[in-house]
Every structure is written in structure tokens, then in C-alpha cells.
Scaffold this active site. Structure first.
Site, short mmCIF file in Angstrom:
data_model
loop_
_atom_site.label_atom_id
_atom_site.label_comp_id
_atom_site.label_asym_id
_atom_site.label_seq_id
_atom_site.Cartn_x
_atom_site.Cartn_y
_atom_site.Cartn_z
N SER A 224 0.83 -1.19 0.00
CA SER A 224 0.00 0.00 0.00
C SER A 224 0.87 1.25 0.00
O SER A 224 2.10 1.19 -0.09
CB SER A 224 -0.93 -0.02 1.21
OG SER A 224 -1.88 1.01 1.12
N HIS A 225 0.22 2.42 0.09
CA HIS A 225 0.92 3.70 0.04
C HIS A 225 0.34 4.60 1.11
O HIS A 225 -0.89 4.71 1.26
CB HIS A 225 0.74 4.34 -1.34
CG HIS A 225 1.66 5.48 -1.62
ND1 HIS A 225 1.59 6.68 -0.97
CD2 HIS A 225 2.69 5.58 -2.51
CE1 HIS A 225 2.53 7.50 -1.42
NE2 HIS A 225 3.21 6.85 -2.36
N ALA A 226 1.23 5.27 1.86
CA ALA A 226 0.76 6.07 2.99
C ALA A 226 -0.10 7.26 2.57
O ALA A 226 -0.94 7.71 3.35
CB ALA A 226 1.97 6.58 3.78
#
Length: 392
Positions: A224-226
Site C-alpha cells: 500500500s501507500h501512505a
């Protein structure tokens, strides 16, 4: 057409990954690379495994197009032969243990050859409290903070490839090219230092600035990506598909044109990227509930047709036969001491000339020819065990 580095000679006292990658890049561009190896086994990477028809996978990746001479650098005669080779070279590269190059007499090469480009690759650089520390790739990844931001929230991991080695090898070859360009303008050589730690910390870029100016370390997010949602792997009927939507119009396209769920486009939880990040779990669950209706192939086709960024989560075996690489004819045959193998062309493609995809040398394969070229009595030094094939 002429390859960019034809006429350039590189002598390397190298092992493992970082320096060999740098000099292989130079060999691909047309340079003559003379690899000086230990007479008792050669480059350590030769023995990491024997999976490529009896040769190590790391070694065949990193050493095509080079000439191998096996020398005993612990004796004066062996060091003299090495210096004879360096005397006719344009570039000298080494990544021995800290202090070893000086002990072997390679610390003063520029005094004799001011036009020479000398590159010293080390783990931590000269000076400082860690100068003498061992510097394997995993250790550098840890010291550089890369492991701290890689993995899942629960488990930090190192990268699956030797990132620290690759980073330093790429900066090494880049620096050589810059130094040669300056030398061709001015006649001046160079002494260059490349630290694996500093190369890897440079690649930490955004994470460093986030820490320095926001006071927070980037969160380990797995796939995922923050700062972006949806940005993760989502289930299909027969696997997973990675989807990354970086703007709000992309979100509307995903849910209306691909997932056939237009009601999600105006859901107030998901209207903007900020909203979607704030409600990441709900957003991801909504997307996953729809992606699971299709197979990988079906969903991939729908995503591509709509222009939504996505990729199939390929295993390495699938990459070997990747249709894009095959369509672009990126594989070539190169020789090794035991069998011919497939090798991937370098990423930088010149329109007028192809990279030189030379063979992977056996240990000491070119010893006799290089001794003769250096004006040394090959029969004598081989008989005395100073040079030649590996000792029994």
C-alpha cells in the site's frame, strides 16, 4: 557504429556485486574490462551457488564481457603484474576490504599515472567510526534506514534484490563516465570514492525529508501507500491485481468504467484522495468486493482499456517470459565456461549500436594472453603459482 566506450581499458580488482556491476556496465558500453581475481577461487560470487549450468547466478549476471586473469597479489611478482596492467589502463576500480588496496600497493596509482581514473568502492567510506566495518548488502540496508521503511507495519524486511550493492555500482559507473568526459577535455584523471552507505541513503530521499521536516518516519505499508488510496493488491477470481489510483478522476473511472459500481463515485467517504486515505479500510474493502468478480486476465483487460494504472503480480518465472521483453527482443545469448545462456540487454538502448554482450569468463581464462601482453614470461610465473588457473 562505434560503441561509446570502445578504446577504453578498465582494470578491476573486484568481487561480489557493487564493483562488478559497475564494470559490467562499462563492458556493455564497449570498454575492455580486465578482471583481476584471486588465484585460489577467484571472485567470491563464483561460489555463491552453481545454478547456471554450474556457474553462480550472481557471477553470470555481473561479469559478462570481461577478461579474467588469476593473480596472487600477496606476492610482489603478482602485484607487479597487476601494476603493469594498470599502466596501460584508463580506469582502475577496486572494492577490496578497507585498507587492502593500500597494503597491496594500489594506493598511489595516481602518483605514477595522473591521467588514470581510480575508483574506490567501500561500505562506509574512508574515515569515520565505521570505516573498518564489514559491509554486506543487508547490513548497509539496515544502517541506511531502508529496512525500517520496507515491509509491513508488523515486520520490517530487506529488499529482495541487493539494493545497496546496485545503488553503489550504478553511482560508480556514472562517476567513471563523468571522469572520462572530464579527462577527454582536460587530460586530468580522478580519484573517486563511492560509499555503499551514502549511495543507499541517497536513495532514501523522500523518507529523509519526511523525517527531517515532518518529524515522522514513513510508515511501512507493504504494497500500500501512505498517501494514496486505493493503492494495493486486490483479489481476483484466480489471483491478485495491483491497482494504484493517484487522483480523483482516476477513482471515478475505476469505479464506473472498470468496476461497474458508479454508486462509489459519489460516496462522501471516497470523493477525494484525502477522504479515501482517511477511510482506507472501507475504500479497499469496497474495491476488493468488486475486483473479485473477474479473473486476472479479465480485470487486467478492463483496467488497461480504461487507462487505470494496474499490474499483475507476476512471479519471477513469468518475468522470464514476459511478453513485453519478448516483443521488444531484449534477450541475447552469451557464453559461459560450461554452456550458452540467456542474458538481458542493458536498459539503456542506443538507436545506432547494440550493447556488447560478451561471454562470462572462466577463472583465469585470459591469464596467459594478458601475461604475454604485459611482457611477462607466462610459463615462468604460471609454473611458480603466481598466476594462472586456480591452484589445485
Amino acid at each position: 557504429m562505434t560503441r561509446p566506450l570502445e578504446g577504453v581499458t578498465v582494470v578491476a580488482v573486484e568481487q561480489a556485486v557493487a564493483a562488478p556491476l559497475a564494470t559490467r556496465n562499462l563492458a556493455d558500453l564497449g570498454a575492455r574490462v580486465i578482471k583481476i581475481e584471486r588465484i585460489d577461487g577467484g571472485d567470491f560470487a563464483r561460489g555463491y551457488d552453481h545454478v547456471v549450468h554450474g556457474t553462480g547466478a550472481h557471477f553470470v549476471w555481473l561479469n559478462r564481457g570481461k577478461e579474467s586473469i588469476a593473480l596472487d597479489l600477496k606476492v610482489p611478482e603478482g602485484r607487479d603484474i597487476a601494476r603493469r596492467l594498470v599502466a596501460t589502463a584508463d580506469v582502475f576500480v577496486q572494492n577490496l576490504a578497507p585498507g587492502a588496496a593500500d597494503r597491496l600497493g594500489f594506493g598511489d596509482l595516481r602518483a605514477e599515472h595522473p591521467e588514470l581514473v581510480v575508483v574506490n568502492v567501500s561500505g562506509f567510506g574512508a574515515g569515520g567510526p565505521m570505516e573498518q566495518r564489514k559491509a554486506y548488502d543487508m547490513l548497509i540496508q539496515a544502517e541506511a534506514g531502508l529496512i525500517a521503511i520496507t515491509g509491513t507495519p508488523e515486520t520490517p524486511v530487506k529488499t529482495g534484490i541487493p539494493t545497496a550493492d546496485i545503488a553503489s555500482g550504478m553511482y560508480c559507473s556514472q562517476a567513471v563516465l563523468a571522469a572520462l568526459l572530464r579527462r577527454w577535455r582536460t587530460g586530468e584523471g580522478a580519484t573517486i570514492e563511492v560509499s555503499m552507505l551514502e549511495a543507499t541513503v541517497e536513495w532514501m530521499g523522500y523518507a529523509l525529508y519526511t523525517q527531517m521536516y515532518a518529524g515522522t518516519q514513513p510508515t511501512r505499508m507493504g504494497l500500500s501507500h501512505a498517501s494514496i488510496a486505493p493503492y494495493d493488491a486486490f483479489p481476483t477470481r484466480d489471483g491478485q491485481m495491483l491497482i494504484g489510483v493517484q487522483n480523483d478522476s482516476g477513482w471515478r473511472t475505476l469505479v464506473t468504467s472498470v468496476l461497474a459500481a458508479p454508486e462509489l463515485a459519489d460516496d462522501p467517504r471516497f470523493t477525494t484522495n484525502v477522504d479515501r486515505v482517511a477511510h482506507r479500510a472501507a475504500c479497499d474493502a469496497a474495491v476488493a468486493g468488486h475486483t473479485a468478480r473477474w479473473t486476472n486476465a479479465e480485470l487486467d483487460e478492463r483496467l488497461a482499456a480504461a487507462g487505470v494504472p494496474a499490474a499483475q503480480l507476476k512471479e519471477v518465472g513469468q518475468v522470464v517470459d514476459h511478453p513485453q521483453l519478448r516483443a521488444r527482443d531484449r534477450w541475447r545469448k552469451v557464453g559461459t565456461e560450461f554452456a550458452e545462456i540467456d542474458a538481458l540487454l542493458p536498459p539503456a538502448t542506443f538507436a545506432d549500436v547494440e550493447a556488447r554482450m560478451g561471454d562470462v569468463p572462466a577463472l583465469g581464462q585470459h591469464t596467459r594472453a594478458l601475461l604475454a601482453e604485459s611482457g611477462v614470461d607466462a610459463d615462468d610465473v604460471i609454473a611458480r603459482g603466481i598466476a594462472g588457473p586456480p591452484r589445485a
